[in-house]
Design a protein around this motif. Structure first.
Motif, short mmCIF file in Angstrom:
data_model
loop_
_atom_site.label_atom_id
_atom_site.label_comp_id
_atom_site.label_asym_id
_atom_site.label_seq_id
_atom_site.Cartn_x
_atom_site.Cartn_y
_atom_site.Cartn_z
N THR A 104 0.82 -1.21 0.00
CA THR A 104 0.00 0.00 0.00
C THR A 104 0.85 1.27 0.00
N LYS A 105 2.18 1.07 -0.14
CA LYS A 105 3.12 2.19 -0.19
C LYS A 105 3.05 3.11 1.03
N LYS A 106 2.85 2.52 2.19
CA LYS A 106 2.89 3.30 3.43
C LYS A 106 4.30 3.24 4.00
N PRO A 107 4.67 4.27 4.77
CA PRO A 107 6.04 4.28 5.31
C PRO A 107 6.30 3.14 6.30
N TRP A 108 7.49 2.62 6.24
CA TRP A 108 7.91 1.61 7.22
C TRP A 108 9.43 1.69 7.36
N ALA A 109 9.92 1.15 8.45
CA ALA A 109 11.34 1.30 8.75
C ALA A 109 12.04 -0.05 8.91
N ILE A 110 13.33 -0.02 8.64
CA ILE A 110 14.21 -1.14 8.97
C ILE A 110 15.08 -0.68 10.12
N LEU A 111 15.20 -1.53 11.11
CA LEU A 111 16.18 -1.27 12.16
C LEU A 111 16.87 -2.57 12.43
N THR A 112 18.18 -2.59 12.30
CA THR A 112 18.91 -3.77 12.77
C THR A 112 20.26 -3.30 13.26
N GLY A 113 21.02 -4.22 13.83
CA GLY A 113 22.29 -3.81 14.38
C GLY A 113 23.30 -4.93 14.36
N LEU A 114 24.55 -4.56 14.41
CA LEU A 114 25.61 -5.57 14.51
C LEU A 114 26.59 -5.12 15.59
N MET A 115 27.12 -6.10 16.29
CA MET A 115 28.16 -5.77 17.26
C MET A 115 29.47 -5.57 16.52
N PRO A 116 30.11 -4.43 16.71
CA PRO A 116 31.40 -4.23 16.03
C PRO A 116 32.49 -4.92 16.82
N SER A 117 32.65 -6.21 16.56
CA SER A 117 33.72 -6.91 17.26
C SER A 117 34.45 -7.76 16.24
N GLY A 118 35.69 -7.41 15.97
CA GLY A 118 36.48 -8.16 15.01
C GLY A 118 36.15 -7.82 13.57
N LYS A 119 36.37 -8.79 12.71
CA LYS A 119 36.21 -8.53 11.28
C LYS A 119 34.84 -8.97 10.79
N MET A 120 34.42 -8.37 9.69
CA MET A 120 33.11 -8.68 9.14
C MET A 120 33.23 -9.85 8.16
N HIS A 121 32.41 -10.88 8.36
CA HIS A 121 32.48 -12.04 7.45
C HIS A 121 31.17 -12.23 6.67
N LEU A 122 31.11 -13.31 5.89
CA LEU A 122 29.95 -13.52 5.02
C LEU A 122 28.63 -13.62 5.79
N GLY A 123 28.69 -14.11 7.03
CA GLY A 123 27.47 -14.18 7.84
C GLY A 123 26.92 -12.80 8.13
N HIS A 124 27.81 -11.85 8.42
CA HIS A 124 27.35 -10.48 8.66
C HIS A 124 26.87 -9.82 7.36
N LYS A 125 27.55 -10.17 6.28
CA LYS A 125 27.17 -9.59 4.98
C LYS A 125 25.70 -9.86 4.66
N MET A 126 25.28 -11.08 5.02
CA MET A 126 23.92 -11.49 4.71
C MET A 126 22.88 -10.50 5.27
N VAL A 127 23.07 -10.06 6.52
CA VAL A 127 22.11 -9.12 7.12
C VAL A 127 22.08 -7.83 6.32
N ILE A 128 23.26 -7.37 5.94
CA ILE A 128 23.32 -6.10 5.20
C ILE A 128 22.71 -6.27 3.81
N ASP A 129 22.91 -7.44 3.19
CA ASP A 129 22.26 -7.71 1.90
C ASP A 129 20.73 -7.58 2.03
#
Ligand code: TRP
Ligand code: SF4
Length: 438
Positions: A61-86
């Motif tokens: 219906t084209k109404k506004p909605w939001a995404i909120l997510t978060g990641l703990m910044p600890s160490g290096k970013m791997h493919l598992g973290h990439k998935m959330v951002i994708d």
């Protein structure tokens, strides 16, 4: 069984997760008619959801909605973290405004990092990668938990409606837990709900894409959002639709307000019973509840309430590590980091645990097992967008036409391309960072 969001367990019995905790299935009906559904949605990587219908309807219906997510910044970013951002990037492309928490308080409280370390990881590793992966600066804000006053205030104030027994029952905390850790789920609740404050866009549906391990936080947050509401719209025992006031102040004003709203929604057969703090709506049906509830929620801020919509969530399964167990930053051979050189990544792929048979002859005869193969998972999650191409790999593995050696080589080549492209974009990402950060 309990889900421990801070352990390294991967929770693979998805049916049990659904039965025991009430996570709902992510059925085709919920995503099939979204614009260009992302491969992670199409391929059953998203294995469950709560309240996703609301998001689906907002998109349609084209109404506004939001995404909120978060990641703990600890160490290096791997493919598992990439998935959330994708996932986030996909939702951005279909209209969500994006809010990303740098969960530095949580990393400080639960992983023993200093805030200085987490800041470095965020600024040099995580955020440049988000940008390199394709997150757009428009309608995006990235913030640090530790510097966001609204988030921390909400964490504190919303904590009023949750007690220690509930926290223990949800997380299994024992006597030696530190209080910052105890508090961190409330900070996450602050993260999720603060985007519905006036200043951040007001009350609206909010989707939290996370791994299944995060479900306790989602449950907590949904309960807290509900607990702070003033109105409750529900079906009564004698099958009527009723609006009830849950608090003891401003009852007359809240009833007046509800009456007015119900009339603008074209309900006319209203029976107000002040002593029950209730209005019964005789010309409403169960299908009307959502619309009534949303409209009432939005009006609660006028009376000093929050009027939160319960946040929605999707849960993705975890990508298997190249060693066959969890992909984890603490085990470099299990993970492909976004900053790995193609050569290192290729080495890890070549050494990985596949679903191939013990001998070539046997594999030619009986085929391989793509469902139990980490190389196949790389294709499925990250390397191949085209469903037909993926399906061809699946069948040619199963029928013994494809051998693991060449298959790993193919994965290495595609991985090289992906890593180089991320690397290239990361170079320019740091200059752009200001546009994303608040
Ligand atoms: N707890 C999450 C993790 O362990 C990080 C996080 C913090 C988060 N705040 C959030 C996730 C809000 C989703 C929504 O990675
Ligand atoms: Fe995995 Fe490919 Fe081997 Fe099949 S052929 S088991 S998909 S590596």
């Amino acid at each position: 069984m309990k889900i421990d969001p801070w352990s390294s367990a991967t929770y693979q019995d998805y049916k049990r997760l659904r039965d025991e905790f009430g996570i709902e299935e992510f059925t085709e009906k919920l995503w099939k008619d979204l614009p260009h559904p992302h491969k992670l949605l199409r391929r059953e990587v998203i294995i469950g959801q709560r309240g996703f219908q609301l998001i689906h309807d907002s998109v349609k219906t084209k109404k506004p909605w939001a995404i909120l997510t978060g990641l703990m910044p600890s160490g290096k970013m791997h493919l598992g973290h990439k998935m959330v951002i994708d996932e986030v990037i996909y939702y951005q492309s279909i209209g969500a405004d994006v809010n990303l928490a740098v969960a530095d308080i949580e990393a400080f409280a639960t992983r023993g990092h200093t805030l200085k370390e987490t800041k470095d990881y965020a600024l040099n590793e995580y955020i440049p990668n988000y940008i390199a992966l394709g997150l757009k600066p428009e309608k995006t804000r990235i913030y640090f938990q530790s510097t966001n006053t609204e988030v921390k205030d909400l964490a504190y104030l919303l904590g009023k409606k949750i007690n220690w027994s509930q926290m223990q029952a949800t997380y299994g905390f024992n006597g030696s837990i530190n209080m910052a850790h105890v508090f961190s789920p409330l900070v996450q609740t602050g993260d999720i709900l603060h985007v519905q404050l006036e200043k951040y866009g007001g009350n609206r549906p909010t989707l939290v894409p996370v791994g299944v391990d995060q479900d306790p936080h989602i449950r907590l947050c949904r309960d807290i959002a509900q607990a702070h509401r003033f109105y409750n719209v529900t079906v009564t025992k004698d099958n009527k639709i009723g609006v009830f006031i849950k608090i003891d102040e401003n009852i007359d004003k809240l009833l007046d307000n509800a009456e007015k709203i119900l009339k603008t929604l074209k309900f006319n057969k209203l029976k107000r019973i002040t002593k029950y703090k209730a209005i019964y709506i005789e010309d409403a049906t169960e299908q009307d509840i959502q619309k009534i509830d949303e409209t009432l929620a939005k009006s609660e801020t006028k009376f000093g309430g929050y009027g939160f919509f319960q946040p929605s969530a999707t849960f993705h399964r975890f990508i298997t590590g190249l060693t066959g167990d969890k992909m984890s930053s603490s085990k470099p051979e299990s993970a492909i980091f976004l900053t790995d050189s193609p050569k290192d990544a290729s080495k890890k792929i070549m050494n990985s645990k596949t679903g191939g048979a013990v001998t070539l002859a046997e594999q030619k005869k009986h085929g391989g097992r793509p469902d139990e193969c980490v190389v196949y998972e790389l294709f499925l999650y990250h390397l191949i967008d085209d469903d037909k191409e993926l399906h061809d790999i699946y069948t040619s593995c199963k029928n013994g036409a494809k051998m693991c050696g060449e298959c790993k080589k193919q994965a290495s080549q595609l991985m090289e391309k992906l890593l180089l492209s991320i690397q290239e974009k990361r170079k320019k990402a740091k200059e752009k960072m200001k546009k994303y950060l608040v």
